[in-house]
Design an enzyme around this catalytic site. Structure first.
Site, short mmCIF file in Angstrom:
data_model
loop_
_atom_site.label_atom_id
_atom_site.label_comp_id
_atom_site.label_asym_id
_atom_site.label_seq_id
_atom_site.Cartn_x
_atom_site.Cartn_y
_atom_site.Cartn_z
N ALA A 297 32.59 40.26 14.61
CA ALA A 297 32.97 41.66 14.41
C ALA A 297 31.87 42.59 14.90
CB ALA A 297 33.25 41.92 12.94
N ASP A 299 31.44 45.96 13.91
CA ASP A 299 32.07 46.89 12.98
C ASP A 299 31.88 48.35 13.37
OD1 ASP A 299 33.22 44.98 11.28
OD2 ASP A 299 31.30 44.62 10.34
N GLY A 301 31.10 49.40 16.87
CA GLY A 301 31.67 49.63 18.20
C GLY A 301 33.16 49.34 18.28
N GLU A 302 33.64 48.37 17.52
CA GLU A 302 35.07 48.05 17.58
C GLU A 302 35.92 48.89 16.63
OE1 GLU A 302 34.84 43.24 18.61
OE2 GLU A 302 35.15 43.91 16.57
N GLY A 306 32.41 55.20 10.51
CA GLY A 306 32.93 56.47 9.99
C GLY A 306 34.38 56.31 9.56
N MET A 308 35.81 53.71 8.64
CA MET A 308 35.92 52.77 7.53
C MET A 308 35.31 53.35 6.24
SD MET A 308 37.32 50.12 8.99
CE MET A 308 38.13 50.98 10.33
N ASN A 381 37.75 43.10 4.46
CA ASN A 381 37.34 42.34 3.27
C ASN A 381 35.94 42.68 2.78
OD1 ASN A 381 36.84 41.01 5.90
ND2 ASN A 381 35.60 39.62 4.67
N TYR A 382 35.13 43.35 3.60
CA TYR A 382 33.70 43.46 3.33
C TYR A 382 33.29 44.91 3.13
CZ TYR A 382 29.66 40.36 3.53
OH TYR A 382 28.61 39.54 3.19
N HIS A 431 27.50 33.01 8.38
CA HIS A 431 27.66 34.11 9.33
C HIS A 431 26.44 35.01 9.23
CE1 HIS A 431 29.29 35.53 5.50
NE2 HIS A 431 28.83 36.71 5.86
N ASP A 582 8.83 60.97 25.09
CA ASP A 582 9.83 61.04 24.02
C ASP A 582 10.55 59.70 23.97
OD1 ASP A 582 11.69 61.78 22.18
OD2 ASP A 582 12.65 63.32 23.42
CU LIG Z 1 28.05 38.15 4.74
#
Ligand SMILES: [Cu+2]
Length: 635
Positions: A297, A299, A301-302, A306, A308, A381-382, A431, A582
């Protein structure tokens, strides 16, 4: 449209409507168009300091479900017109949307082939089924569908209508879906009548569903009260507390963004960071079995942290005198969507700040307080809970707590080697959660920052060092991007200071802030792994780049169905100078999650963090001026 208070303020609902309307008027005229991005095109640093107000621009990514063509554009909001419009390159796919997720679940649950496959497993009540769609990496997607916008899915079955949907997977059953046509392309089904479906496990966490669970009755009230109110002020998106000031931003992808972070020192506002956020998250499952080999996943980029983000509740998520900030995002058809209470701002007591007991004068103690800015994202789920904490001594801590429900799979026979058994004949695969923080630090200004790698170095025994005690500190300025690619080193206690040679403290040293690496984890991915090819950013702990406003996404702008990482490895291949200029730091940290039985059925938070600490930024302890608690001596 009401006047914009600050050029960095997120797009308003009216601006989102106007941007979508302009695109629909000029390009996306058919109903089949969908929006993956409607976001503020943030002004670059030099635009923010220019005399004239930068134009208000919206960034757009949208695509036509009818033919799959996808475009990126900008809308000039004051002119109410599309200012740029370009087709995405081959292999670039817009991110997944919340609408994709829900529509795929609804459509697939009613598909005759899915109904039949579930009936074979004894599941006939489709209201108890959840079809949870995941994005693909190109290398593991079926090549015949490479040109399509596709997803693959898990099928879950809850045992009761109010049960945990993620308690019981129907392993071996995976629909592959065209997300534009919502057509079931394939239904992978390893059904074997000689191996009946595993009986459900007790994966419930709601107390009324857990057999025999009795809630503790010895938890007495613990109230946080601030009778005179909180010590911070929030004016629009501008936040001020205890010498700290910043502007809060929020977007579909990174969620919370901290802009213009500065510290007021002796009446002068000193910049610390121009912008800080999480720019990518990569979660590879380290189990090559058919249920998990494509489970990686991105989370951010896919899906978008925001999008979620979930609303926070007083008394549960945050205690005390809370200020909330709502977020305004968009949906796939270009309408504004409001997330109430998306960001929480509050103060916390944090134990002792400093203390000394003098044998004559007695004890002198100061309590520490911190300002916490947080948001919570639920990615299926997370859960990820993100906390940025500002301290009275000039330190900043960034903490992430992972919680929620782990992915599990039933097994028969021998214990699987790539996971932990957490329930009867059920394991949770190993994971990792990699987070890439984008830290655009401006230590006492933007122009003259250098990252210095610092290492502790013991000297060998010699005439000058007869006891082998000598410990030196080796500092190495990173000159080019190739030097800026750094790894964590426990043996040398490596850390990275951002120094400003043009600004010295009273001791004659350049002022600095140090990135103290916490929770750095190796990728454990072979170089030729397709996952690493898509996410080469996670190969190292730190990357340093010269500031470039368009360099935002470390694994590329379009990681959905990507083959390779078009972000950090591509930019840094230029090997640009990074000294006395910079700079932007990209810090990779996270969790190597080897599940525990205690992580099931809902996981107690796993907590990781890193720090930014002033090192000679101040002339001495900046928290001497913190007053004692009322009524205590030395006050
Ligand atoms: Cu985990």
């Amino acid at each position: 449209m009401p006047a914009v208070r600050h050029p960095l303020d997120p797009l308003s609902a009216d601006e989102i409507r106007a941007a979508a309307a302009a695109v629909r008027r000029e390009h996306a005229t058919a109903d089949s168009w969908r929006f993956a991005v409607i976001d503020l095109h943030e002004p670059a640093k030099d635009e923010l300091t220019a005399d004239t107000e930068p134009p208000r621009l919206a960034e757009i990514v949208c695509w036509n479900r009818a033919d799959g063509r996808a475009f990126k554009g900008t809308v000039a909001l004051a002119k109410d017109r599309v200012a740029s419009w370009d087709e995405l390159a081959s292999g670039e796919h817009p991110s997944m949307t919340v609408a994709d997720y829900h529509e795929a679940d609804e459509v697939l649950r009613r598909h005759p082939a899915v109904i039949e496959a579930l009936a074979k497993r004894g599941v006939t009540d489709m209201e108890l089924v959840l079809i949870d769609v995941w994005a693909y990496g190109a290398a593991v997607a079926p090549p015949q569908y490479a040109h399509r916008r596709i997803g693959w899915a898990d099928v879950w079955h809850r045992t009761t209508p109010d049960g945990n949907p993620y308690a019981n997977p129907l392993a071996g059953l995976h629909p592959i879906v065209d997300l534009n046509t919502m057509e079931l392309l394939e239904l992978e089904d390893d059904w074997d009548p000689t191996h009946p479906t595993a009986p459900p496990v007790m994966g419930e966490y709601a107390p009324q569903l857990v057999p025999g669970l009795k809630l503790r009755d010895d938890v007495k009230p613990l109230a946080i009260t601030q009778p005179a109110g909180a010590s911070f002020t929030l004016d629009g998106n501008e936040l001020r507390w205890q010498n700290w000031s910043m502007r809060l931003g929020f977007n579909y992808r990174e969620g919370l963004v901290l802009h213009l972070v500065g510290y007021e020192d002796d009446g002068k506002l000193r910049p610390v960071a121009h912008r800080m956020s999480f720019a990518e998250m990569v979660v590879p499952y380290r189990d090559p079995s058919p249920d998990h080999y494509r489970r990686t996943a991105f989370d951010i980029g896919e899906w978008g942290l925001g999008h979620m983000t979930t609303s926070l509740a007083l008394g549960c998520d945050c205690l005390g005198e809370i200020a909330y900030l709502d977020a305004t995002l968009f949906n796939a058809i270009g309408e504004p969507v409001e997330i109430k209470n998306a960001v929480c701002i509050h103060e916390e007591d944090d134990g002792v700040l400093w203390k000394h007991v003098d044998h004559v004068l007695g004890a002198d103690t100061r309590r520490m307080r911190r300002l916490v800015i947080s948001f919570h994202a639920t990615v299926a789920n997370y859960e990820y809970l993100v906390y940025w904490r500002f301290q009275q001594d000039g330190s900043i801590q960034c903490e992430v707590r992972a919680t929620g429900i782990m992915i599990t799979t039933p097994f028969t026979g021998a214990k699987p080697p790539y996971g932990t058994v957490v329930d009867t004949d059920t394991y949770a695969p190993f994971h990792q959660h990699f987070i890439v923080a984008r830290l655009d630090l401006d230590v006492d200004g933007a122009g003259h920052n250098t990252v210095v790698s610092t290492e502790s170095e013991p000297l060998p025994v010699s005439d000058e060092n007869p006891h082998g005690l000598a410990l030196t500190q080796r500092s190495t300025p990173l000159q080019f991007e190739s030097d800026g690619v750094q790894d964590y080193d426990w043996h040398r206690q490596r850390a990275w200071k951002v120094i400003n040679e043009s600004s010295q403290n009273r001791l004659g040293s350049p002022v600095s802030y140090k990135l103290e690496p916490g929770a750095a984890i190796p990728s454990f991915l072979p170089t030729d792994s397709p996952v690493l090819q898509r996410a080469r950013a996670i190969e190292h702990t730190l990357w340093v780049t010269p500031y470039a406003p368009d360099e935002r996404w470390p694994c590329g702008e379009f990681p959905n169905q990507s083959l390779d990482d078009r972000g950090l490895p591509v930019w840094t291949a230029q090997n640009r100078p990074i000294q006395d200029t910079d700079i932007v730091l990209w810090y990779v940290f996270g969790i190597n999650h080897i599940p525990r039985p205690e992580d099931w059925p809902v996981m107690p938070v796993d907590v990781v963090s890193f720090w930014l600490k002033p090192i000679g930024f101040f002339d001495r302890n900046p928290a001497l001026d913190v007053p004692p608690q009322p009524g205590h001596r030395h006050g």
